[in-house]
Design a protein around this motif. Structure first.
Motif, PDB file in Angstrom:
ATOM      1  N   GLN A   8       0.841  -1.210   0.000  1.00 15.70           N
ATOM      2  CA  GLN A   8       0.000   0.000   0.000  1.00 15.70           C
ATOM      3  C   GLN A   8       0.870   1.252   0.000  1.00 15.70           C
ATOM      4  O   GLN A   8       0.562   2.236  -0.678  1.00 15.70           O
ATOM      5  N   CYS A   9       1.952   1.178   0.758  1.00 14.32           N
ATOM      6  CA  CYS A   9       2.898   2.292   0.836  1.00 14.32           C
ATOM      7  C   CYS A   9       3.542   2.542  -0.527  1.00 14.32           C
ATOM      8  O   CYS A   9       3.736   3.685  -0.943  1.00 14.32           O
ATOM      9  N   LEU A  10       3.853   1.440  -1.234  1.00 13.75           N
ATOM     10  CA  LEU A  10       4.432   1.549  -2.578  1.00 13.75           C
ATOM     11  C   LEU A  10       3.462   2.238  -3.535  1.00 13.75           C
ATOM     12  O   LEU A  10       3.858   3.108  -4.319  1.00 13.75           O
ATOM     13  N   GLN A  11       2.175   1.857  -3.456  1.00 16.64           N
ATOM     14  CA  GLN A  11       1.167   2.467  -4.328  1.00 16.64           C
ATOM     15  C   GLN A  11       1.015   3.952  -4.023  1.00 16.64           C
ATOM     16  O   GLN A  11       0.899   4.784  -4.937  1.00 16.64           O
ATOM     17  N   ALA A  12       1.037   4.303  -2.734  1.00 11.96           N
ATOM     18  CA  ALA A  12       0.938   5.714  -2.328  1.00 11.96           C
ATOM     19  C   ALA A  12       2.143   6.499  -2.832  1.00 11.96           C
ATOM     20  O   ALA A  12       2.018   7.650  -3.282  1.00 11.96           O
ATOM     21  N   MET A  13       3.285   5.873  -2.789  1.00 16.75           N
ATOM     22  CA  MET A  13       4.535   6.478  -3.260  1.00 16.75           C
ATOM     23  C   MET A  13       4.427   6.834  -4.747  1.00 16.75           C
ATOM     24  O   MET A  13       4.741   7.958  -5.170  1.00 16.75           O
ATOM     25  N   ILE A  14       3.959   5.872  -5.547  1.00 21.62           N
ATOM     26  CA  ILE A  14       3.833   6.084  -6.996  1.00 21.62           C
ATOM     27  C   ILE A  14       2.780   7.148  -7.285  1.00 21.62           C
ATOM     28  O   ILE A  14       2.961   8.016  -8.149  1.00 21.62           O
ATOM     29  N   LYS A  15       1.667   7.097  -6.528  1.00 22.96           N
ATOM     30  CA  LYS A  15       0.574   8.049  -6.714  1.00 22.96           C
ATOM     31  C   LYS A  15       1.041   9.480  -6.455  1.00 22.96           C
ATOM     32  O   LYS A  15       0.570  10.433  -7.083  1.00 22.96           O
ATOM     33  N   LYS A  16       1.960   9.640  -5.513  1.00 22.86           N
ATOM     34  CA  LYS A  16       2.491  10.967  -5.171  1.00 22.86           C
ATOM     35  C   LYS A  16       3.569  11.432  -6.155  1.00 22.86           C
ATOM     36  O   LYS A  16       4.170  12.490  -5.985  1.00 22.86           O
TER      37      LYS A  16
END
Length: 456
Positions: A234-242
């Motif tokens: 989830q943290c990885l997805q948030a990272m990419i989204k940002k």
């Protein structure tokens, strides 16, 4: 030529580490009556320091008084930097004491250098004291000095003190930067408080310092370390989204976390994902998979990955080979293990001493005594740590091969090396020598033990 002209020439020569030419130029400068100034010495000290020639850098510093040239704050800072980098902490401390006794006032760079050096040496409380003393004597710490100390405190586990220091720097009008926050976030994660990082992340965003790849990597590593790979994803997805893009470190952290939780398919799938994004697996990626496969005794897959690694141009490390070699030994696949050992020899790799012991034990067990002794000779030749375990392995192997006289010689050598071998082996060697009628060898062994006071 003027002093400035000479300084320019010395600087150019120093960049290429042409120290003999520098000496000749300094001699010419001296003979021509051209004065040396502090810039001359700073250039020479810097050149020696960058080359790791600390003794020469210190000697140059000591010669300044002979030429009636006083060191400046910049000179002291240079020398302190190189002394700490060379782990010469006591010399660095005495140099700082000399600086304080001179007319040179320390500045923020001095403070940062001292803090970084003392924290590197593990003297965190000394670093804190120096920070407090210099701050109270007009040396205004900047963001670098604060961050150096915060980072050192966090690495040592003093997270409360580090958080207090962050509040203190803001009170004094010094704005924390991304490195400050990353240090604090890493510190919290280190003590298992990853869920306490939220306020710091909000504060970081609030002052315009958005989390970077390093920030996310710290968080990912913490979640993976706790076995919470779903949160890490989830943290990885948030990272990419940002708009913050993962790097090889990001993927390696996730791969290690997935392997540790038995999610092999997801881990290997992540390699395809990173390759699609133009990121190739590196030695850490391969080593992570090989280590995991060896632990599972999936040796064929690990060996296949090792060959794939070589084929794709990623140079295996000694650790890579050692993991596969050790796994082969534990699986009693000695022919393959010995072949791999020969490859290591050819490449000149320094294998861990435990791997040598493991390989010898396997070869002795298979009755390949001479090959086992070749491994011993290689270990001694390469000056690896020949410990009690290694001696026990070789003595036990020779006893099982009924080569008691050689076993006796190795036992005596182990005593002389101050490595205590098992008394069960001692009895086995003695009994073997007695059966073969080698009384003189028995006496030599007993005398060696008596001399070392290992028996009454």
């Amino acid at each position: 030529h003027t002093t400035t002209t000479y300084n320019i020439m010395i600087h150019v020569l120093g960049k290429d580490y042409k120290f003999e030419a520098i000496k000749n130029l300094l001699e010419l400068m001296k003979r021509s009556g051209c004065e040396f100034n502090e810039v001359t010495f700073n250039i020479v000290i810097s050149s020696y320091g960058r080359a790791g020639m600390i003794k020469e850098a210190r000697a140059t510093f000591d010669q300044m008084s002979f030429f009636r040239c006083a060191p400046t704050t910049y000179t002291y800072n240079l020398l302190l930097h190189f002394l700490f980098r060379a782990d010469l902490y006591d010399v660095a401390k005495s140099t700082f004491v000399a600086m304080m006794s001179s007319d040179c006032s320390p500045n923020s760079f001095t403070l940062s250098t001292l803090i970084h050096g003392l924290c590197k040496a593990g003297s965190h409380m000394d670093a804190f004291r120096v920070f407090s003393v210099l701050s109270g004597h007009g040396c205004e710490p900047d963001v670098v000095a604060y961050t150096c100390l915060i980072n050192g405190l966090c690495r040592a586990g003093y997270i409360d003190e580090a958080l207090h220091l962050k509040s203190d720097m803001r009170r004094h009008g010094v704005q924390p930067n991304r490195y400050t926050f990353n240090s604090l976030i890493a510190g919290l994660c280190k003590v298992g408080k990853v869920h306490h990082t939220g306020p710091l992340l909000l504060e970081m965003v609030g002052i315009g310092g958005n989390p970077d790849t390093c920030t996310y990597n710290i968080l990912l590593k913490a979640f993976c370390g706790l076995g919470k790979t779903h949160v890490a994803k989830q943290c990885l997805q948030a990272m990419i989204k940002k708009g913050c893009f993962p790097d090889i470190v990001t993927y390696n952290i996730l791969i290690a976390g997935l392997c540790a939780t038995g999610q092999d398919d997801n881990a290997f799938g992540l390699v395809s994902t990173m390759q699609e994004k133009g990121i190739s697996p590196d030695v850490v990626t391969y080593n992570t998979f090989i280590k995991h496969l060896c632990r599972k005794q999936s040796i064929d897959k690990a060996s296949s990955l090792l060959h794939q690694m070589v084929d794709r141009g990623s140079e295996p490390t000694v650790s890579t080979f050692s993991m596969v070699l050790d796994a082969l030994c534990r699986a009693e696949r000695m022919k393959e293990a010995y072949s791999l050992f020969l490859v290591l020899q050819t490449r000149g790799f320094q294998v861990h001493h435990a791997v040598y012991s493991s390989l010898m034990a396997g070869l002795f067990h298979n009755g390949e005594t001479n090959k086992a002794l070749e491994v011993w000779d290689e270990m001694v030749k390469r000056k690896r740590n020949v410990d009690r375990i290694a001696y026990n392995v070789v003595i036990d192997g020779l006893c099982k091969a009924s080569r008691f006289r050689e076993a006796c010689m190795y036992f005596i050598t182990s005593i002389e090396a101050n490595e205590e071998c098992s008394m069960e082996l001692y009895n086995e060697v003695v009994n073997g020598l007695r059966k073969e009628g080698r009384i003189d060898d028995m006496i030599n062994l007993v005398n060696s033990l008596v001399k070392r006071k290992m028996c009454g």
